[in-house]
Motif scaffolding. Structure first.
Motif, PDB file in Angstrom:
ATOM      1  N   UNK A   1     -95.816  96.732  53.592  1.00  0.00           N
ATOM      2  CA  UNK A   1     -95.694  97.086  52.191  1.00  0.00           C
ATOM      3  C   UNK A   1     -94.295  97.225  51.996  1.00  0.00           C
ATOM      4  N   UNK A   2     -93.543  97.571  52.782  1.00  0.00           N
ATOM      5  CA  UNK A   2     -92.022  97.706  52.877  1.00  0.00           C
ATOM      6  C   UNK A   2     -91.292  96.365  52.423  1.00  0.00           C
ATOM      7  N   UNK A   3     -91.862  95.452  52.982  1.00  0.00           N
ATOM      8  CA  UNK A   3     -91.369  94.062  52.739  1.00  0.00           C
ATOM      9  C   UNK A   3     -91.577  93.676  51.166  1.00  0.00           C
ATOM     10  N   UNK A   4     -92.419  94.267  50.478  1.00  0.00           N
ATOM     11  CA  UNK A   4     -92.494  93.843  49.232  1.00  0.00           C
ATOM     12  C   UNK A   4     -92.112  95.036  48.019  1.00  0.00           C
ATOM     13  N   UNK A   5     -91.867  96.257  48.714  1.00  0.00           N
ATOM     14  CA  UNK A   5     -91.404  97.367  47.784  1.00  0.00           C
ATOM     15  C   UNK A   5     -90.454  97.156  46.917  1.00  0.00           C
ATOM     16  N   UNK A   6     -90.525  97.406  45.945  1.00  0.00           N
ATOM     17  CA  UNK A   6     -89.171  97.391  44.845  1.00  0.00           C
ATOM     18  C   UNK A   6     -89.223  96.096  44.286  1.00  0.00           C
ATOM     19  N   UNK A   7     -90.196  94.892  44.665  1.00  0.00           N
ATOM     20  CA  UNK A   7     -90.129  93.545  44.155  1.00  0.00           C
ATOM     21  C   UNK A   7     -90.669  93.304  42.993  1.00  0.00           C
ATOM     22  N   UNK A   8     -91.547  94.235  42.407  1.00  0.00           N
ATOM     23  CA  UNK A   8     -92.045  93.973  41.267  1.00  0.00           C
ATOM     24  C   UNK A   8     -93.420  93.130  41.184  1.00  0.00           C
ATOM     25  N   UNK A   9     -93.893  93.020  42.352  1.00  0.00           N
ATOM     26  CA  UNK A   9     -95.028  92.085  42.723  1.00  0.00           C
ATOM     27  C   UNK A   9     -96.405  92.706  42.843  1.00  0.00           C
TER      28      UNK A   9
ATOM     29  N   UNK B   1    -100.038  82.968  47.377  1.00  0.00           N
ATOM     30  CA  UNK B   1    -100.126  83.333  48.933  1.00  0.00           C
ATOM     31  C   UNK B   1    -100.726  84.861  49.087  1.00  0.00           C
ATOM     32  N   UNK B   2    -100.504  85.640  48.012  1.00  0.00           N
ATOM     33  CA  UNK B   2    -101.221  87.152  47.924  1.00  0.00           C
ATOM     34  C   UNK B   2    -102.603  86.984  48.310  1.00  0.00           C
ATOM     35  N   UNK B   3    -103.134  87.476  49.474  1.00  0.00           N
ATOM     36  CA  UNK B   3    -104.202  87.612  49.923  1.00  0.00           C
ATOM     37  C   UNK B   3    -104.795  86.294  50.501  1.00  0.00           C
ATOM     38  N   UNK B   4    -103.960  84.920  50.612  1.00  0.00           N
ATOM     39  CA  UNK B   4    -104.315  83.815  51.266  1.00  0.00           C
ATOM     40  C   UNK B   4    -104.588  84.079  52.702  1.00  0.00           C
ATOM     41  N   UNK B   5    -105.864  83.498  53.157  1.00  0.00           N
ATOM     42  CA  UNK B   5    -106.215  83.497  54.569  1.00  0.00           C
ATOM     43  C   UNK B   5    -106.456  85.037  55.023  1.00  0.00           C
ATOM     44  N   UNK B   6    -106.390  85.745  54.208  1.00  0.00           N
ATOM     45  CA  UNK B   6    -106.726  87.302  54.343  1.00  0.00           C
ATOM     46  C   UNK B   6    -105.619  87.751  54.849  1.00  0.00           C
ATOM     47  N   UNK B   7    -104.362  87.418  54.471  1.00  0.00           N
ATOM     48  CA  UNK B   7    -102.990  88.022  54.667  1.00  0.00           C
ATOM     49  C   UNK B   7    -102.505  88.647  53.340  1.00  0.00           C
ATOM     50  N   UNK B   8    -102.006  89.626  53.269  1.00  0.00           N
ATOM     51  CA  UNK B   8    -101.249  90.008  52.141  1.00  0.00           C
ATOM     52  C   UNK B   8     -99.908  89.498  51.946  1.00  0.00           C
ATOM     53  N   UNK B   9     -99.512  89.698  50.735  1.00  0.00           N
ATOM     54  CA  UNK B   9     -97.848  89.256  50.442  1.00  0.00           C
ATOM     55  C   UNK B   9     -97.093  89.795  51.331  1.00  0.00           C
ATOM     56  N   UNK B  10     -97.401  91.160  51.916  1.00  0.00           N
ATOM     57  CA  UNK B  10     -96.438  91.665  52.700  1.00  0.00           C
ATOM     58  C   UNK B  10     -96.375  91.177  54.011  1.00  0.00           C
TER      59      UNK B  10
END
Length: 139
Positions: free
Chosen positions: A131-139, A32-41
């Motif tokens: 980015x705060x939604x994925x910060x510290x997640x190791x992704x 899903x990272x980058x899918x449909x132009x949307x970042x993982x965040x």
């Protein structure tokens, strides 16, 4: 590592509440990272505001439709609940979106970037630093 992430997706076969990083890793594994132009965040932000990371969320919308699952997929357009006339774009029963993360991800892919489905994302995530939604997640 891929086997571990695949097991994470399989374990999600029943309704559950994810921790932010668990969901981020599962979504990354599902491509899903980058899918449909949307970042993982963006995807994790959407799930936060749509359902508080809870796959079993069901919420009536202002227009009378019902949103199902972690991304709040509409019973009028994206899934079929058996009661409401639906386009059923995802070809999935709405109840499956409550218990199966893979089905929710499949449906999110079907919906793509169609603006009418992502009101929650536009209100809470669009144009913001997600980015705060994925910060510290190791992704």
């Amino acid at each position: 590592m891929k086997v571990l992430l695949l097991l994470l997706l399989v374990v999600t076969a029943s309704g559950r509440v994810f921790h932010r990083c668990q969901l981020a890793r599962a979504l990354k594994c599902a491509g899903m990272a980058g899918y449909a132009g949307a970042s993982l965040g963006d995807w994790v932000c959407l799930a936060r505001w749509a359902s508080h990371y809870n796959t079993y969320t069901r919420r009536r919308q202002c227009d009378g439709s019902v949103g199902y699952g972690i991304f709040q997929m509409s019973n009028r357009q994206l899934c079929k609940d058996g009661c409401t006339p639906s386009q059923n774009i995802c070809h999935v029963p709405c109840r499956r979106l409550l218990t199966n993360l893979r089905s929710a991800i499949h449906c999110a892919r079907c919906a793509g970037r169609r603006a009418s489905y992502w009101t929650i994302w536009r209100r809470h995530c669009q144009g913001r630093n997600v980015n705060c939604y994925i910060r510290g997640c190791g992704v």
